[in-house]
Design a protein around this motif. Structure first.
Motif, short mmCIF file in Angstrom:
data_model
loop_
_atom_site.label_atom_id
_atom_site.label_comp_id
_atom_site.label_asym_id
_atom_site.label_seq_id
_atom_site.Cartn_x
_atom_site.Cartn_y
_atom_site.Cartn_z
N UNK A 1 25.25 60.04 -7.99
CA UNK A 1 25.34 60.35 -6.57
C UNK A 1 26.77 60.63 -6.11
N UNK A 2 27.70 60.84 -7.05
CA UNK A 2 29.11 61.02 -6.70
C UNK A 2 29.41 62.35 -6.02
N UNK A 3 28.51 63.33 -6.16
CA UNK A 3 28.74 64.62 -5.53
C UNK A 3 30.04 65.25 -6.00
N UNK A 4 30.83 65.75 -5.05
CA UNK A 4 32.12 66.37 -5.36
C UNK A 4 33.29 65.38 -5.19
N UNK A 5 32.97 64.12 -5.01
CA UNK A 5 34.02 63.12 -4.83
C UNK A 5 34.83 62.93 -6.10
N UNK A 6 36.04 62.40 -5.95
CA UNK A 6 36.92 62.23 -7.10
C UNK A 6 37.32 60.77 -7.26
N UNK A 7 37.69 60.42 -8.48
CA UNK A 7 38.08 59.05 -8.81
C UNK A 7 39.19 59.10 -9.85
N UNK A 8 40.13 58.21 -9.72
CA UNK A 8 41.22 58.11 -10.68
C UNK A 8 40.89 57.00 -11.67
N UNK A 9 40.59 57.38 -12.90
CA UNK A 9 40.23 56.41 -13.94
C UNK A 9 41.48 55.88 -14.62
N UNK A 10 41.46 54.60 -14.99
CA UNK A 10 42.59 54.00 -15.69
C UNK A 10 42.13 53.41 -17.01
N UNK B 1 45.85 61.02 -12.70
CA UNK B 1 45.30 61.86 -11.62
C UNK B 1 43.83 61.55 -11.42
N UNK B 2 43.29 62.06 -10.34
CA UNK B 2 41.87 61.87 -10.02
C UNK B 2 41.03 63.00 -10.62
N UNK B 3 39.77 62.67 -10.91
CA UNK B 3 38.82 63.61 -11.49
C UNK B 3 37.52 63.60 -10.68
N UNK B 4 36.91 64.78 -10.53
CA UNK B 4 35.53 64.83 -10.07
C UNK B 4 34.64 64.67 -11.30
N UNK B 5 33.39 64.32 -11.06
CA UNK B 5 32.46 64.22 -12.19
C UNK B 5 32.25 65.59 -12.85
N UNK B 6 32.34 66.65 -12.04
CA UNK B 6 32.21 67.99 -12.61
C UNK B 6 33.37 68.30 -13.57
N UNK B 7 34.57 67.83 -13.23
CA UNK B 7 35.72 68.03 -14.12
C UNK B 7 35.58 67.21 -15.39
N UNK B 8 35.03 66.00 -15.27
CA UNK B 8 34.77 65.20 -16.47
C UNK B 8 33.76 65.92 -17.35
N UNK C 1 40.51 57.49 -5.39
CA UNK C 1 41.21 58.66 -5.94
C UNK C 1 42.73 58.54 -5.88
N UNK C 2 43.23 57.45 -5.34
CA UNK C 2 44.67 57.27 -5.17
C UNK C 2 45.42 57.34 -6.51
N UNK C 3 46.61 57.92 -6.50
CA UNK C 3 47.48 57.94 -7.67
C UNK C 3 48.79 57.25 -7.32
N UNK D 1 50.86 56.44 -17.50
CA UNK D 1 49.54 55.94 -17.86
C UNK D 1 48.82 56.91 -18.78
N UNK D 2 47.97 56.38 -19.62
CA UNK D 2 47.18 57.21 -20.54
C UNK D 2 46.22 58.09 -19.74
N UNK D 3 45.98 59.27 -20.25
CA UNK D 3 45.12 60.23 -19.53
C UNK D 3 43.66 59.99 -19.86
N UNK D 4 42.79 60.42 -18.95
CA UNK D 4 41.36 60.34 -19.21
C UNK D 4 40.98 61.26 -20.37
#
Length: 295
Positions: A167-176, A207-214, A266-268, A280-283
Protein backbone atom coordinates in the motif's frame (compact mmCIF):
# COMPACT_ATOMS: atom_id res chain seq x y z
CA UNK A 1 33.93 12.44 17.10
CA UNK A 2 35.56 11.22 20.29
CA UNK A 3 35.43 7.47 20.60
CA UNK A 4 37.04 6.94 23.97
CA UNK A 5 35.33 6.66 27.30
CA UNK A 6 36.83 7.76 30.59
CA UNK A 7 37.78 4.82 32.77
CA UNK A 8 35.29 4.92 35.67
CA UNK A 9 37.59 2.93 37.97
CA UNK A 10 41.37 3.04 37.69
CA UNK A 11 42.79 -0.26 36.62
CA UNK A 12 39.83 -1.66 34.71
CA UNK A 13 38.24 -1.00 31.33
CA UNK A 14 34.67 0.27 31.01
CA UNK A 15 32.14 -2.50 31.45
CA UNK A 16 29.47 -2.51 28.73
CA UNK A 17 26.34 -4.66 28.74
CA UNK A 18 24.53 -5.40 25.48
CA UNK A 19 20.82 -6.19 25.73
CA UNK A 20 19.55 -7.66 22.49
CA UNK A 21 22.96 -9.21 21.82
CA UNK A 22 21.46 -11.83 19.49
CA UNK A 23 19.48 -9.31 17.42
CA UNK A 24 20.38 -7.87 14.03
CA UNK A 25 22.05 -4.79 15.48
CA UNK A 26 23.19 -6.24 18.81
CA UNK A 27 25.03 -9.22 17.30
CA UNK A 28 27.00 -6.98 14.96
CA UNK A 29 27.63 -4.43 17.71
CA UNK A 30 29.07 -6.92 20.16
CA UNK A 31 31.44 -8.24 17.49
CA UNK A 32 32.58 -4.68 16.74
CA UNK A 33 33.26 -3.98 20.42
CA UNK A 34 35.12 -7.20 21.15
CA UNK A 35 38.43 -5.70 19.99
CA UNK A 36 37.96 -2.42 21.88
CA UNK A 37 39.48 -1.83 25.33
CA UNK A 38 36.22 -2.66 27.12
CA UNK A 39 34.75 -5.49 29.14
CA UNK A 40 31.62 -6.94 27.50
CA UNK A 41 28.55 -8.67 28.87
CA UNK A 42 25.88 -10.15 26.61
CA UNK A 43 22.47 -10.08 28.27
CA UNK A 44 20.35 -12.98 27.08
CA UNK A 45 16.94 -14.29 28.01
CA UNK A 46 16.61 -17.68 29.64
CA UNK A 47 15.67 -19.35 26.36
CA UNK A 48 18.66 -18.00 24.41
CA UNK A 49 21.41 -20.48 23.52
CA UNK A 50 23.62 -18.37 21.25
CA UNK A 51 27.36 -19.02 21.55
CA UNK A 52 29.50 -15.95 22.12
CA UNK A 53 33.24 -15.36 21.97
CA UNK A 54 35.10 -16.52 25.10
CA UNK A 55 36.02 -12.86 25.58
CA UNK A 56 32.37 -11.99 26.18
CA UNK A 57 30.71 -12.68 29.53
CA UNK A 58 27.11 -13.87 29.39
CA UNK A 59 24.39 -13.01 31.89
CA UNK A 60 20.95 -14.61 31.75
CA UNK A 61 18.03 -12.33 32.53
CA UNK A 62 14.35 -12.99 33.04
CA UNK A 63 12.06 -9.99 32.63
CA UNK A 64 9.53 -11.70 34.89
CA UNK A 65 12.17 -11.73 37.64
CA UNK A 66 13.44 -8.12 38.13
CA UNK A 67 16.26 -9.17 40.51
CA UNK A 68 17.94 -10.97 37.60
CA UNK A 69 18.12 -7.65 35.72
CA UNK A 70 19.75 -5.82 38.62
CA UNK A 71 22.18 -8.68 39.25
CA UNK A 72 23.21 -8.82 35.58
CA UNK A 73 23.88 -5.06 35.58
CA UNK A 74 25.92 -4.96 38.78
CA UNK A 75 29.20 -3.19 38.06
CA UNK A 76 28.15 -2.19 34.52
CA UNK A 77 29.11 1.30 33.34
CA UNK A 78 27.25 1.47 30.03
CA UNK A 79 24.20 -0.33 28.69
CA UNK A 80 22.93 -0.81 25.14
CA UNK A 81 19.17 -1.40 25.06
CA UNK A 82 17.52 -3.15 22.13
CA UNK A 83 14.43 -5.33 22.19
CA UNK A 84 12.64 -7.25 19.50
CA UNK A 85 9.29 -5.80 18.52
CA UNK A 86 6.62 -7.32 20.76
CA UNK A 87 3.66 -6.34 22.91
CA UNK A 88 6.00 -6.47 25.93
CA UNK A 89 8.58 -4.12 24.50
CA UNK A 90 7.59 -1.09 26.56
CA UNK A 91 7.29 -3.06 29.79
CA UNK A 92 10.58 -4.90 29.30
CA UNK A 93 12.69 -1.96 28.17
CA UNK A 94 11.44 0.23 31.02
CA UNK A 95 12.20 -2.57 33.48
CA UNK A 96 15.74 -2.80 32.09
CA UNK A 97 16.23 0.97 32.25
CA UNK A 98 15.00 1.06 35.85
CA UNK A 99 17.30 -1.83 36.80
CA UNK A 100 20.23 -0.03 35.16
CA UNK A 101 19.58 3.15 37.12
CA UNK A 102 19.22 1.18 40.36
CA UNK A 103 22.49 -0.65 39.62
CA UNK A 104 24.47 2.53 39.01
CA UNK A 105 24.86 2.34 35.22
CA UNK A 106 26.20 5.72 34.08
CA UNK A 107 25.18 5.80 30.40
CA UNK A 108 22.34 4.13 28.52
CA UNK A 109 22.26 3.91 24.72
CA UNK A 110 18.79 2.99 23.43
CA UNK A 111 18.00 1.72 19.97
CA UNK A 112 14.81 3.52 19.01
CA UNK A 113 13.29 4.38 15.65
CA UNK A 114 12.93 7.43 13.42
CA UNK A 115 9.42 8.56 12.69
CA UNK A 116 6.68 11.08 13.40
CA UNK A 117 4.60 11.32 16.55
CA UNK A 118 1.98 8.67 15.84
CA UNK A 119 -0.30 6.15 17.54
CA UNK A 120 1.11 3.49 15.23
CA UNK A 121 3.31 0.81 16.77
CA UNK A 122 6.19 0.21 17.22
CA UNK A 123 6.74 3.98 16.87
CA UNK A 124 4.36 4.80 19.74
CA UNK A 125 6.05 2.18 21.93
CA UNK A 126 9.44 3.76 21.37
CA UNK A 127 8.05 7.20 22.19
CA UNK A 128 6.89 5.90 25.58
CA UNK A 129 10.24 4.28 26.31
CA UNK A 130 12.19 7.38 25.24
CA UNK A 131 10.04 9.57 27.49
CA UNK A 132 10.74 7.28 30.46
CA UNK A 133 14.47 7.21 29.74
CA UNK A 134 14.59 11.01 29.49
CA UNK A 135 13.15 11.32 33.00
CA UNK A 136 15.82 9.15 34.62
CA UNK A 137 18.96 10.42 36.41
CA UNK A 138 21.34 8.84 33.91
CA UNK A 139 23.20 9.97 30.79
CA UNK A 140 21.42 8.74 27.68
CA UNK A 141 21.84 8.50 23.94
CA UNK A 142 18.94 7.58 21.67
CA UNK A 143 19.64 6.12 18.24
CA UNK A 144 16.78 6.76 15.80
CA UNK A 145 17.39 4.84 12.60
CA UNK A 146 14.99 4.88 9.73
CA UNK A 147 13.62 1.59 8.36
CA UNK A 148 16.06 -1.31 8.27
CA UNK A 149 16.79 -2.60 4.77
CA UNK A 150 16.15 -6.05 6.24
CA UNK A 151 12.42 -5.31 6.15
CA UNK A 152 12.61 -6.02 2.42
CA UNK A 153 13.47 -9.65 3.13
CA UNK A 154 9.80 -10.35 3.71
CA UNK A 155 9.19 -9.31 0.08
CA UNK A 156 11.61 -11.93 -1.19
CA UNK A 157 9.12 -14.79 -1.76
CA UNK A 158 6.61 -12.38 -3.31
CA UNK A 159 9.20 -10.99 -5.71
CA UNK A 160 10.27 -14.52 -6.61
CA UNK A 161 6.65 -15.45 -7.39
CA UNK A 162 5.92 -12.18 -9.21
CA UNK A 163 3.24 -11.05 -6.75
CA UNK A 164 4.97 -8.27 -4.79
CA UNK A 165 2.35 -5.78 -3.62
CA UNK A 166 1.61 -3.29 -0.87
CA UNK A 167 0.00 0.00 0.00
CA UNK A 168 3.04 2.31 -0.20
CA UNK A 169 1.92 3.84 -3.51
CA UNK A 170 4.44 6.42 -4.75
CA UNK A 171 5.71 7.19 -1.25
CA UNK A 172 9.43 6.98 -0.50
CA UNK A 173 11.48 5.60 2.37
CA UNK A 174 15.14 5.84 3.29
CA UNK A 175 16.39 2.35 4.14
CA UNK A 176 19.41 1.85 6.40
CA UNK A 177 21.77 -1.12 6.69
CA UNK A 178 21.79 -2.55 10.21
CA UNK A 179 25.60 -2.69 10.08
CA UNK A 180 25.65 1.11 9.91
CA UNK A 181 23.34 1.25 12.92
CA UNK A 182 25.67 -1.07 14.84
CA UNK A 183 28.71 1.04 13.96
CA UNK A 184 26.92 4.17 15.14
CA UNK A 185 25.95 2.39 18.35
CA UNK A 186 29.59 1.47 18.97
CA UNK A 187 30.60 5.13 18.68
CA UNK A 188 27.77 6.19 21.00
CA UNK A 189 28.84 3.67 23.63
CA UNK A 190 32.51 4.65 23.50
CA UNK A 191 32.18 8.41 23.36
CA UNK A 192 32.60 10.56 26.45
CA UNK A 193 29.42 11.91 28.00
CA UNK A 194 28.67 14.02 31.03
CA UNK A 195 26.45 12.78 33.85
CA UNK A 196 23.45 14.76 32.56
CA UNK A 197 24.06 14.25 28.85
CA UNK A 198 21.03 13.54 26.65
CA UNK A 199 21.76 12.96 22.98
CA UNK A 200 19.83 11.71 19.96
CA UNK A 201 21.21 10.62 16.60
CA UNK A 202 19.03 10.31 13.49
CA UNK A 203 20.49 7.59 11.29
CA UNK A 204 19.62 7.07 7.62
CA UNK A 205 20.90 5.56 4.43
CA UNK A 206 22.21 7.72 1.55
CA UNK A 207 18.83 8.46 -0.05
CA UNK A 208 15.14 7.63 -0.15
CA UNK A 209 13.57 5.09 -2.51
CA UNK A 210 10.06 4.50 -3.81
CA UNK A 211 8.95 0.90 -4.03
CA UNK A 212 8.89 1.32 -7.82
CA UNK A 213 12.59 2.29 -7.73
CA UNK A 214 13.36 -0.75 -5.59
CA UNK A 215 11.52 -2.87 -8.16
CA UNK A 216 13.60 -1.33 -10.96
CA UNK A 217 16.81 -2.09 -9.10
CA UNK A 218 15.70 -5.68 -8.53
CA UNK A 219 14.78 -5.95 -12.21
CA UNK A 220 18.32 -4.91 -13.12
CA UNK A 221 19.92 -7.39 -10.73
CA UNK A 222 17.60 -10.31 -11.53
CA UNK A 223 17.58 -9.73 -15.30
CA UNK A 224 13.78 -9.90 -15.34
CA UNK A 225 10.95 -7.47 -14.74
CA UNK A 226 9.94 -6.94 -11.12
CA UNK A 227 6.80 -4.96 -10.39
CA UNK A 228 5.48 -3.49 -7.16
CA UNK A 229 1.68 -3.64 -7.35
CA UNK A 230 -0.61 -1.33 -5.40
CA UNK A 231 -3.19 -2.84 -3.07
CA UNK A 232 -5.91 -1.39 -0.91
CA UNK A 233 -5.42 -1.65 2.82
CA UNK A 234 -8.31 -4.12 2.98
CA UNK A 235 -6.75 -6.40 0.35
CA UNK A 236 -3.29 -6.07 1.88
CA UNK A 237 -4.57 -7.05 5.32
CA UNK A 238 -6.43 -10.02 3.86
CA UNK A 239 -3.30 -11.19 2.00
CA UNK A 240 -1.18 -10.99 5.15
CA UNK A 241 -3.73 -12.94 7.17
CA UNK A 242 -4.04 -15.54 4.40
CA UNK A 243 -0.25 -16.02 4.58
CA UNK A 244 -0.55 -16.81 8.27
CA UNK A 245 0.84 -13.51 9.55
CA UNK A 246 -0.11 -12.99 13.23
CA UNK A 247 -2.65 -10.26 13.90
CA UNK A 248 -0.23 -7.96 15.74
CA UNK A 249 2.43 -8.30 13.03
CA UNK A 250 -0.19 -7.68 10.35
CA UNK A 251 -1.09 -4.35 11.93
CA UNK A 252 2.60 -3.43 12.27
CA UNK A 253 3.12 -4.06 8.54
CA UNK A 254 0.02 -2.06 7.63
CA UNK A 255 1.20 0.85 9.76
CA UNK A 256 4.67 0.74 8.23
CA UNK A 257 3.28 0.74 4.69
CA UNK A 258 1.10 3.74 5.63
CA UNK A 259 4.20 5.67 6.71
CA UNK A 260 5.93 4.63 3.48
CA UNK A 261 2.91 5.93 1.54
CA UNK A 262 3.16 9.25 3.41
CA UNK A 263 6.96 9.47 2.83
CA UNK A 264 7.22 9.93 6.60
CA UNK A 265 10.48 7.96 6.70
CA UNK A 266 12.21 9.58 3.74
CA UNK A 267 14.52 11.91 5.67
CA UNK A 268 18.25 11.84 4.85
CA UNK A 269 20.92 12.87 7.34
CA UNK A 270 24.72 12.95 7.43
CA UNK A 271 24.86 11.45 10.90
CA UNK A 272 26.14 7.99 9.98
CA UNK A 273 29.12 9.47 8.15
CA UNK A 274 29.77 11.99 10.91
CA UNK A 275 29.81 9.25 13.55
CA UNK A 276 31.56 6.44 11.70
CA UNK A 277 33.78 8.30 9.23
CA UNK A 278 32.27 6.62 6.17
CA UNK A 279 29.08 7.13 4.14
CA UNK A 280 26.17 4.82 4.93
CA UNK A 281 25.90 1.67 2.85
CA UNK A 282 23.57 1.93 -0.12
CA UNK A 283 20.39 -0.06 -0.63
CA UNK A 284 21.80 -1.16 -4.01
CA UNK A 285 24.70 -2.86 -2.24
CA UNK A 286 22.33 -4.47 0.27
CA UNK A 287 20.20 -5.85 -2.55
CA UNK A 288 23.29 -7.28 -4.29
CA UNK A 289 24.37 -9.02 -1.10
CA UNK A 290 20.88 -10.43 -0.50
CA UNK A 291 19.75 -11.02 -4.08
CA UNK A 292 19.33 -14.77 -3.52
CA UNK A 293 16.31 -14.01 -1.36
CA UNK A 294 14.48 -12.61 -4.38
CA UNK A 295 15.22 -15.27 -6.98
Amino acid sequence: MTTSSPNPDAGRPPRIAIAGATGRVGATLINLLVDDPVSLIALTRKSANTQFSPRIAVATVDFDQPPTLREALRGVDKLFVAHGTSDRQVENEIALIDAAVASGVRHIVKLSVMGPATPLNPFAWHMLIEAHLASQPVASTVLRPTTFADVLKRAGPQVARGIWAGTAGQGSVNFIDTRDVAEAARVALLEEVTAKSQRAYHLTGPRAWTMQEVAQELSHLLKRTVTYNSRSVTDYRAALIADGTPAMVTELYIGLEFLFHESALAESTLTVEQLTGHPPRSLSDWLIENISLFR
